[in-house]
Design an enzyme around this catalytic site. Structure first.
Site, mmCIF file in Angstrom:
data_model
loop_
_atom_site.group_PDB
_atom_site.id
_atom_site.type_symbol
_atom_site.label_atom_id
_atom_site.label_comp_id
_atom_site.label_asym_id
_atom_site.label_seq_id
_atom_site.Cartn_x
_atom_site.Cartn_y
_atom_site.Cartn_z
ATOM 1 N N SER A 141 -18.978 22.892 -22.084
ATOM 2 C CA SER A 141 -19.771 23.771 -21.229
ATOM 3 C C SER A 141 -18.873 24.395 -20.174
ATOM 4 O O SER A 141 -17.669 24.126 -20.119
ATOM 5 C CB SER A 141 -20.902 22.972 -20.557
ATOM 6 O OG SER A 141 -20.360 21.927 -19.752
ATOM 7 N N ARG B 288 -9.698 36.473 -28.893
ATOM 8 C CA ARG B 288 -8.366 37.064 -28.989
ATOM 9 C C ARG B 288 -7.748 36.861 -30.373
ATOM 10 O O ARG B 288 -6.657 37.332 -30.655
ATOM 11 C CB ARG B 288 -7.438 36.440 -27.945
ATOM 12 C CG ARG B 288 -7.856 36.657 -26.508
ATOM 13 C CD ARG B 288 -6.961 35.860 -25.557
ATOM 14 N NE ARG B 288 -7.550 35.763 -24.227
ATOM 15 C CZ ARG B 288 -7.025 35.062 -23.235
ATOM 16 N NH1 ARG B 288 -5.901 34.391 -23.417
ATOM 17 N NH2 ARG B 288 -7.618 35.021 -22.056
ATOM 18 N N ASP C 244 -11.809 11.883 -24.474
ATOM 19 C CA ASP C 244 -11.934 11.438 -23.093
ATOM 20 C C ASP C 244 -10.530 11.500 -22.497
ATOM 21 O O ASP C 244 -9.642 10.744 -22.916
ATOM 22 C CB ASP C 244 -12.485 10.008 -23.047
ATOM 23 C CG ASP C 244 -12.596 9.452 -21.639
ATOM 24 O OD1 ASP C 244 -12.025 10.044 -20.705
ATOM 25 O OD2 ASP C 244 -13.238 8.398 -21.470
ATOM 26 N N ASN D 173 -8.291 21.647 -19.080
ATOM 27 C CA ASN D 173 -9.373 22.203 -18.275
ATOM 28 C C ASN D 173 -10.333 21.146 -17.748
ATOM 29 O O ASN D 173 -10.892 21.297 -16.669
ATOM 30 C CB ASN D 173 -10.154 23.228 -19.108
ATOM 31 C CG ASN D 173 -11.530 23.504 -18.525
ATOM 32 O OD1 ASN D 173 -11.670 24.219 -17.530
ATOM 33 N ND2 ASN D 173 -12.564 22.900 -19.123
ATOM 34 N N TYR E 287 -10.554 16.061 -3.473
ATOM 35 C CA TYR E 287 -10.474 17.167 -4.429
ATOM 36 C C TYR E 287 -9.271 18.056 -4.117
ATOM 37 O O TYR E 287 -8.502 18.435 -5.011
ATOM 38 C CB TYR E 287 -11.765 17.984 -4.390
ATOM 39 C CG TYR E 287 -11.889 19.022 -5.481
ATOM 40 C CD1 TYR E 287 -12.286 18.657 -6.763
ATOM 41 C CD2 TYR E 287 -11.617 20.366 -5.229
ATOM 42 C CE1 TYR E 287 -12.417 19.606 -7.772
ATOM 43 C CE2 TYR E 287 -11.742 21.321 -6.234
ATOM 44 C CZ TYR E 287 -12.141 20.928 -7.498
ATOM 45 O OH TYR E 287 -12.260 21.875 -8.492
#
Length: 213
Positions: free
Chosen positions: A11, A24, A44, A71, A136
Site C-alpha cells: 500500500s 516504465r 519482513d 521503502n 523518527y
C-alpha cells in the site's frame, strides 16, 4: 528495462513505486510483510531469514537485480520524555536496520554485476528535524547518512545510491504510528491528511528505472 525489488509494496508509497516502475517497463518483485493483492513475496524487513529468501527468489526469477528500493517503514515519535526506549528500538529496527539488512543482502549481487541502483526511502525529517519527532528524525537522518556512505563506497563498482526525502504526503503510513504522545500523533496525522501531494506524485520522481539510472 530493469529488475526491481520494492519493499513495503502492499500500500501507500510502496504500491505507487511498484506501479511506477512497471509503467516504465521494468520488471518488479513487490514485497511486503503481509499477504496482499499485488504482493509477489512476503518479506519482513526485520528478518534475516526473509532477506535471504528474497535473495534466493531474485536469483531464481531473474538471475540478478538492477534496482533495490528499501521503502518499507513505520511512523513514530513523541516528545523526549514521552518516547520510550521500546519505541526507539522498534522504529530503529524497522526504519534503519531494515534498510541496512536489504543493502547488505544485495550488495554482493550488485557488485558482481558491476552496476545497479540502491534507493532508500528516508524523509525530509532526515534533513530537517521538527520537535516531537526525535526518534523518527534520528533514524531517517541515519538512513540519509548510510545512503551517502553507500554511494561513496560503491561508486567504484558502478553502483549508485539515492536517498528519497519526501515531506508530508497523503499515505496510510500514519496507521503504523506507535507511541503514547497522542498530541504529536494528532498533529502529524493532520499534516498527512491535508497534504496536496500524493504517493503517486512522490513515486513519479523516484530514480532507479531504465537500466538502473
Amino acid at each position: 528495462m530493469s529488475r526491481v525489488l520494492v519493499t513495503g509494496a502492499a500500500s501507500g508509497l510502496g504500491a505507487a513505486l511498484a506501479a511506477a516502475f512497471r509503467a516504465r517497463g521494468d520488471e518488479v518483485l513487490a514485497t511486503d510483510r503481509v499477504v496482499a493483492d499485488g504482493i509477489d513475496l512476503v518479506l519482513d524487513i526485520t528478518s534475516d531469514a526473509d532477506w535471504a529468501a528474497a535473495k534466493t527468489a531474485v536469483e531464481e526469477r531473474w538471475g540478478g537485480l538492477d534496482v533495490l528500493v528499501n521503502n518499507a517503514g513505520v511512523a513514530g515519535g513523541g516528545r523526549i520524555e514521552l518516547c520510550s526506549m521500546d519505541d526507539w528500538r522498534w522504529i530503529t529496527e524497522i526504519n534503519l536496520f531494515g534498510v541496512v539488512r536489504g543493502v547488505q543482502t544485495f550488495t554482493p549481487m550488485l557488485k558482481a554485476r558491476g552496476s545497479g541502483h540502491i534507493v532508500n526511502v528516508a524523509s525530509l525529517a532526515g534533513l530537517v528535524h521538527p520537535a516531537g519527532m526525535g526518534s523518527y528524525n534520528a533514524v531517517k537522518a541515519a538512513v540519509v547518512a548510510f545512503t551517502e556512505t553507500c554511494g561513496h563506497e560503491l561508486a567504484g563498482f558502478g553502483i549508485k545510491a539515492s536517498a528519497v526525502c519526501p515531506s508530508y504526503f497523503r499515505t496510510n503510513l500514519i496507521d503504523s504510528m506507535q507511541g503514547t504522545d497522542e498530541a504529536v500523533g494528532k498533529v502529524i496525522g493532520n499534516l498527512v491528511a491535508t497534504s496536496k501531494v500524493s504517493a503517486d506524485d512522490i513515486a513519479s520522481a523516484v530514480p532507479g528505472g531504465d537500466g538502473g539510472r
